[in-house]
Design an enzyme around this catalytic site. Structure first.
Site, PDB file in Angstrom:
ATOM      1  N   ARG A 190      -9.450  -0.189   7.154  1.00 38.34           N
ATOM      2  CA  ARG A 190     -10.370   0.710   6.492  1.00 38.34           C
ATOM      3  C   ARG A 190     -10.739   1.905   7.366  1.00 38.34           C
ATOM      4  NH1 ARG A 190     -14.356  -1.139   1.861  1.00 38.34           N
ATOM      5  NH2 ARG A 190     -14.727   0.880   0.952  1.00 38.34           N
ATOM      6  N   CYS A 191      -9.715   2.526   7.931  1.00 41.93           N
ATOM      7  CA  CYS A 191      -9.969   3.752   8.669  1.00 41.93           C
ATOM      8  C   CYS A 191      -8.656   4.483   8.792  1.00 41.93           C
ATOM      9  CB  CYS A 191     -10.527   3.473  10.066  1.00 41.93           C
ATOM     10  SG  CYS A 191      -9.364   2.689  11.173  1.00 41.93           S
ATOM     11  N   GLN A 219       0.825  -1.208   0.000  1.00 41.96           N
ATOM     12  CA  GLN A 219       0.000   0.000   0.000  1.00 41.96           C
ATOM     13  C   GLN A 219       0.863   1.263   0.000  1.00 41.96           C
ATOM     14  OE1 GLN A 219      -3.125  -1.960   3.011  1.00 41.96           O
ATOM     15  NE2 GLN A 219      -3.719   0.120   2.501  1.00 41.96           N
ATOM     16  N   GLU A 249     -13.204   5.343   3.748  1.00 41.81           N
ATOM     17  CA  GLU A 249     -13.239   4.678   5.044  1.00 41.81           C
ATOM     18  C   GLU A 249     -14.396   5.137   5.920  1.00 41.81           C
ATOM     19  OE1 GLU A 249      -8.491   3.946   5.082  1.00 41.81           O
ATOM     20  OE2 GLU A 249      -9.202   5.785   5.957  1.00 41.81           O
TER      21      GLU A 249
END
Ligand SMILES: Cc1cc2nc3c(=O)[nH]c(=O)nc-3n(C[C@H](O)[C@H](O)[C@H](O)COP(=O)(O)OP(=O)(O)OC[C@H]3O[C@@H](n4cnc5c(N)ncnc54)[C@H](O)[C@@H]3O)c2cc1C
Lengths: 806, 287
Positions: free
Chosen positions: A384-385, A237, A760
């Site tokens: 996802r945050c 990522q 997110e």
């Protein structure tokens, strides 16, 4: 289309710029199964690596015997920590300032820990040989419960840290203590609590979960011994940061390392960190002189690769009797597992957890976080945050409901009463963040109106009466959630990872025929960057999005950037894209003026062209200007039409939203049915409404998974329970309700195009909405809080404890 | 996730399969749809060195009725069972249960023979077959024999089937016209085995239950034929007392393990709820 006669509207449509529900350009290959993922890479002579992993959670390694494994036909090498020591790679730095064993060095600290790396001609031989590596273990006492980590007699997990009283984030006060992080006004908060008319207190656990991307982690390392170049393809990522880290720890000069992230099948924070598989593949390729591939399987991914959450939060919130919040206190016990491998900006060992005052105007607050070691897998990534924002949001949104019960007030009303008001922005929170913009009241009112909140409460009242009369065994719950995120890390002044400032970048080249390529420092893992970033540029420079290629992920070609996680791509790289576009536009304006034989200031940009002010029939299209850039530029100006921007954001962005969930609970079985879910998101300027909707659908589905079933749990021996998709809840279309999406638009005042990031938000806001709904269903029976996940048996247990089961 | 190495055989007759089983003894495993066996091999919980694939044996496919019995070939897939007109008319509980197994991809491959032969307490068809009073036809070197579904299961993955026998058919006495049946299964998600499930088959004449059978899935190391529970219904009007008794008797024979689906007490409780709901629905379906 004829450029002369097209109307402004037609020309705008032709660009497919910002605001257009442009179809995702990535999908053509994905829906045909033609994506190119790491495991699709096949190089001549490539070998395969596989790990021997520890069956024990805590044990000393007495010996490792490789003989039988090496005798398996096709096996080329078996690496252990002893083989990595001469090159100084038995341990590696983590992103959190700790160190982590690459291969077990003397002991293991969690089940599934990497002990040896077998390299063979194919996966079958590697897997057969891995079974034959004989490891002799001596079991040690296991520490599973984080609440016992700092007991005086707790087992010593990290012998390497023996006697180290100073950690990466300050003093350590126990052998299993990692850090204590404190923010806010402790005395003021204690006073507010002591003086309060009402104080609500609750213990709120956010269980250990896992991002579980469909594609597991993996890489292909290829060392070219002739020229000393290392190429590393991987599920990264943050490819540029991986290159820098790889250079620092391998001592291969950075210009001789090329890192490539090909298509990535979901990341969700799972693919930010550096894992032993990467290092072992690189070492194996260096040693053997051929490419080495390593791909973990599902169980390995769930067991060992970067869990999320595991926050044990104790909160106290005080208020006046009529519901004005006066103070908030939170203590977190953070279970980090055997190594501190959180992926947070350096100065934030608990991420941005201090966003936990949420959307409310809370005058004083205090947060303290204790990080501890246990015999569990390392991680603590932002699933996802943005860093620890989901934990913070869950905490405050549960606390708001707990307080509402205590006040006997409607939870929506309590929220509205305490919202930060529109005119208070920019707003500085008690815990130190400067919220850029917001209009919470409007969003909440729209949400409540759309779902007919009052009617839902009336229906719930009737349902409860019917339940009491024995006419139904189903209870209805209404969950209200409101969240404020903090995303877009971040300003270099306070955000870095391993000393790398968290700016991001975009480089644009406009070709002579008026098409362009844009390269960014981020990397899409499903977010649709190739679609949306082209749209930003289309609006900025007037070249149709369809004629702009967006490329990311190759460190040899893309400008340096910190990658994609924490919803930072649009806030940071999206801003860089707009800024680079503006540089292009500025130069293009000079060329256009030159071609039109007027002063620079006498032309203005009009969708896809520059027109002479007051004489719109005199213009040069961007395509014409592009061509001229290569043969006819004003004297003194360099030819070409390229620009690069490195954007250091002045602030984070603060997306927000209002969610409402309606659930029906079968109290006899604990089965929950999400009848309705409404999500209103305000992510500022909307680049592509269709992609936003898709992101919200995906994020809500993950929120559903977390709230209703996901859990990585351990037995008392430290064995991971249920690390496969049979047990770990990944919802299918059947379990997923219909999502209703909605929006308001409150642009970010400091972002070049006003966008805030959205990928997110639904996960951050969703989890608490689901959980609030389940808790709400039982609220009239005296329940204030029950822990996630709300799977069947826990929901049933709750009903049983409340005395309403058969 | 990588199975050990094995040799692959593809006989074209049942005799050929038996010969291979005889030759390789406990080193050999039959392969039908592969959706139980292959996952076990990938986890290396099963490491057979010989795989005997049954797919090429035509005689093992198909669904028919043969003088008062429904006959389902062992290799009939769960999908074929699900869409069978004959079963929908004569024995709807089988397609009903098939629809609750996993997902379409599993059902296209997974066979009913593999499902009942395997001895996995999580499989759904064994309890259905016990409730229906089915027999499994086993063919071995010494010919064929029928084993009652109610006698077939010994413990998890241990069955009456000999190592060198092939299960060729499932034979089900055609249920009485007008019978009512229901299968209630609670699971966490698509693709999950039951937290608990119950099959109930009833005949009802003028409001009285004239026959009943009940069987349970995944609440012990084998499927459970709940004879006493069913007995409590026969002769009653299926009123609250009779149903309560049946539920209690069914709960009493469960011995579930605690797992991700919940602790044992919860799974026993769910078994009771499933029995209760299956009785109610079977009663509705009767007539
Ligand atoms: C994700 C997933 C979810 C599932 N969920 C469920 C579920 O909810 N309920 C359920 O019931 N099942 C479920 N299953 C199992 C599935 O239904 C299997 O297909 C079935 O149980 C076995 O049938 P098969 O044809 O695939 O057998 P195989 O896997 O080929 O064989 C299973 C075993 O039976 C033996 N065998 C097979 N055929 C014969 C035969 N004719 N004679 C003798 N021995 C034989 C094999 O040797 C092997 O030991 C699930 C499977 C998966 C992968």
């Amino acid at each position: 289309m004829n450029a002369e006669v097209a109307s402004v509207e037609e020309r705008k449509q032709n660009l497919k710029g910002m605001g257009t529900a442009r179809r995702r350009v990535e999908d053509a290959r994905f829906v045909q199964g033609k994506g190119n993922y790491v495991d699709d890479i096949k190089l001549p002579g490539m070998l395969f690596g596989d790990f021997v992993r520890s069956p024990y959670a805590h044990a000393r390694i007495k010996s490792v015997n490789k003989e039988a494994a090496l005798a398996v036909p096709g096996v080329k090498a078996v690496l252990t920590a002893d083989d990595l020591k001469p090159v100084n790679l038995a341990w590696m730095p983590t992103l959190a300032g700790d160190v982590q064993m690459v291969l077990a060095d003397g002991k293991v600290l969690f089940q599934g820990q990497e002990v040896a790396f077998v390299v063979a001609d194919d996966r079958y031989a590697a897997s057969d040989a891995a079974e034959l590596v004989e490891v002799e273990y001596e079991e040690l006492p296991v520490l599973v419960d984080p609440f016992k980590a700092m007991d005086p007699d707790a087992p010593v997990l990290r012998e390497d840290l023996e006697g180290k009283t100073e950690g990466a984030h300050g003093p350590r006060r126990h052998h299993n203590h990692i850090f204590t992080w404190e923010v806010g006004d402790q005395d003021g908060t204690e006073r507010a609590l002591a003086d309060a008319e009402i104080v609500a207190k609750e213990k709120i656990t956010y269980q250990r979960v896992h991002p579980c991307p469909l594609e597991t982690a993996g890489c292909v390392a290829s060392m070219d011994k002739v020229n000393g170049h290392l190429t590393l393809w991987g599920t990264f990522q943050a490819p540029h940061a991986v290159r820098t880290v790889a250079s620092l720890i391998s001592t291969i000069p950075e210009h001789k390392i090329r890192v490539i992230s090909p298509d990535i099948g979901g990341g969700f924070g799972n693919k930010v960190g550096v894992y032993p598989g990467y290092i072992c593949s690189v070492v194996a390729s260096i040693v053997l002189g051929v490419p080495v591939k390593w791909i973990e399987d599902r169980i390995e991914n769930l067991q060992s690769t970067a869990f999320a959450r595991d926050y044990h939060m104790t909160g106290e919130i005080s208020a006046t009797r009529d519901g004005r919040i006066t103070g908030l206190k939170c203590h977190v016990l953070a279970d980090h597992g055997g190594f501190d491998a959180c992926a947070d900006p350096t100065k934030f060992p608990a991420g941005f957890f201090n966003i936990c005052t949420g959307s409310y105007d809370i005058p004083v607050a205090h947060v303290s976080v204790d990080g501890v070691y246990t015999n569990k897998a390392p991680g603590g990534v932002a699933y996802r945050c943005s860093f620890r924002v989901t934990e913070a949001s869950y905490f405050i949104e549960r606390m708001m409901d707990v307080l509402a019960r205590k006040l006997e007030m409607d939870p929506a009303e309590l929220r509205i009463k305490n919202f930060i008001k529109k005119e208070q922005f920019p707003y500085t929170s008690a815990l130190g963040w400067e919220y850029d913009s917001g209009d919470y009241h409007t969003a909440m009112e729209k949400a409540l109106e759309t779902v007919k909140y009052k009617a839902l409460r009336d229906e719930q009242k009737a349902n409860r009466e019917a339940f009491a009369r024995g006419e139904t065994r189903s209870l209805m719950g209404v969950g209200v959630g409101f969240f404020t995120e903090i995303v877009g890390a971040g300003p270099i002044k306070n955000c870095d990872i391993l000393g790398l400032g968290m700016f991001d970048s975009c480089e644009i080249r406009v070709h002579p025929t008026g098409s362009a390529i844009a390269r960014l420092g981020t990397i899409s893992q499903g977010q649709g960057h190739a679609t949306t970033f082209a749209q930003i540029l289309a609006s900025e420079i007037g070249i149709p999005a369809d004629q702009i290629t967006v490329e990311e992920g190759d460190t040899d070609t893309a400008p340096y950037g910190l990658g994609t996680y924490g919803s930072r791509s649009t806030p940071v790289a999206g801003a860089a894209t707009a800024m680079a576009g503006r540089k292009i536009k500025a130069k293009a304006q000079m060329i256009a003026a030159w071609l039109l034989e007027v002063h620079d200031d006498d032309v203005e940009f009009d969708v896809d062209r520059f027109v002479v002010k007051g004489a719109p029939e005199r213009f040069k299209t961007m395509a014409e200007v592009a061509f001229a850039a290569y043969n006819n530029v004003p004297p003194g100006l360099e030819p070409g039409l390229e620009a690069v921007s490195y954007y250091d954001p002045p602030n984070m962005t603060y997306p927000f939203g209002a969610y409402v969930c309606v659930v029906d609970i079968d109290v006899d079985t604990g089965v929950t049915d999400i009848r309705r879910f409404y999500a209103l998101d305000d992510c500022g300027t909307r680049i592509n409404p269709m992609i936003i909707e898709g992101q919200v659908h995906g994020g809500l589905t993950e929120a559903l998974a977390i709230a209703m079933g996901q859990e990585i749990s351990y037995d008392e021996m430290g064995n991971v329970k249920g690390a496969s998709l049979m047990d770990f809840f990944l919802p299918t279309a059947v379990e997923t309700p219909v999502w209703e999406t909605d929006f308001t638009v409150t642009p970010s005042p400091h972002h070049p195009i006003g966008a805030k990031g959205v990928g997110e938000s639904p996960n951050v806001g969703g989890v608490s909405a689901f959980s609030n709904a389940v808790n709400d269903a039982f609220a009239h029976l005296g329940l204030t809080h029950t822990q996630m996940p709300h799977d069947h048996w826990r929901v049933w247990k709750t009903a049983e404890r409340l005395g309403i089961t058969a | 996730m990588i199975p050990g190495s094995f040799e692959y055989h593809r006989p074209e007759s049942v005799d050929g399969a038996i010969a291979l089983l005889n030759e390789h003894g406990d080193e050999a495993r039959l392969l039908a749809g592969g959706h139980s066996l292959i996952p076990m091999m990938k986890l290396r919980m099963a490491v057979p060195s010989h795989i005997v694939d049954l797919q090429a044996i035509d005689s093992l496919h198909g669904i028919s009725e043969d003088g008062g019995e429904l006959v389902i070939g062992a290799l009939t897939t769960q999908h074929e069972v699900l869409i069978s007109d004959l079963l929908a008319r004569k024995c709807p509980i089988i397609p009903e249960a098939a629809a609750l197994i996993a997902d379409p991809q599993v059902r296209y491959c997974g066979t009913i023979g593999g499902n009942v032969a395997n001895g996995d307490p999580g499989n759904d068809m064994p309890a259905i077959m016990q409730a229906l009073g089915a027999r499994f036809r086993a063919v071995g070197p010494n010919g064929s024999r029928d084993i009652a579904a109610r006698d077939y299961y010994e413990a998890a993955y241990f069955t009456e089937l000999e190592e060198n026998e092939v299960l060729t058919q499932i034979r089900i006495p055609t249920p009485a016209a007008g019978h009512g049946a229901a299968y209630e299964k609670q699971k966490r998600k698509i693709g999950d085995y039951a937290t608990a499930a119950a099959a109930v088959i009833l005949t009802v004449e003028s409001g009285r239950c004239t026959s009943a059978s009940i069987a349970l899935t995944n609440v012990a190391s084998t499927p459970l034929y709940a004879e006493a529970a069913a007995g409590a219904l026969v002769g009653t009007d299926l009123g609250a007392d009779a149903v309560d008794t049946a539920v209690r008797l069914a709960e009493e024979i469960t011995e579930p393990t605690s797992d991700g689906r919940g602790p044992a007490d919860f799974r026993t409780h769910v078994a009771g709820i499933m029995v209760r709901r299956a009785i109610a629905r079977a009663q509705k379906n009767a007539g």
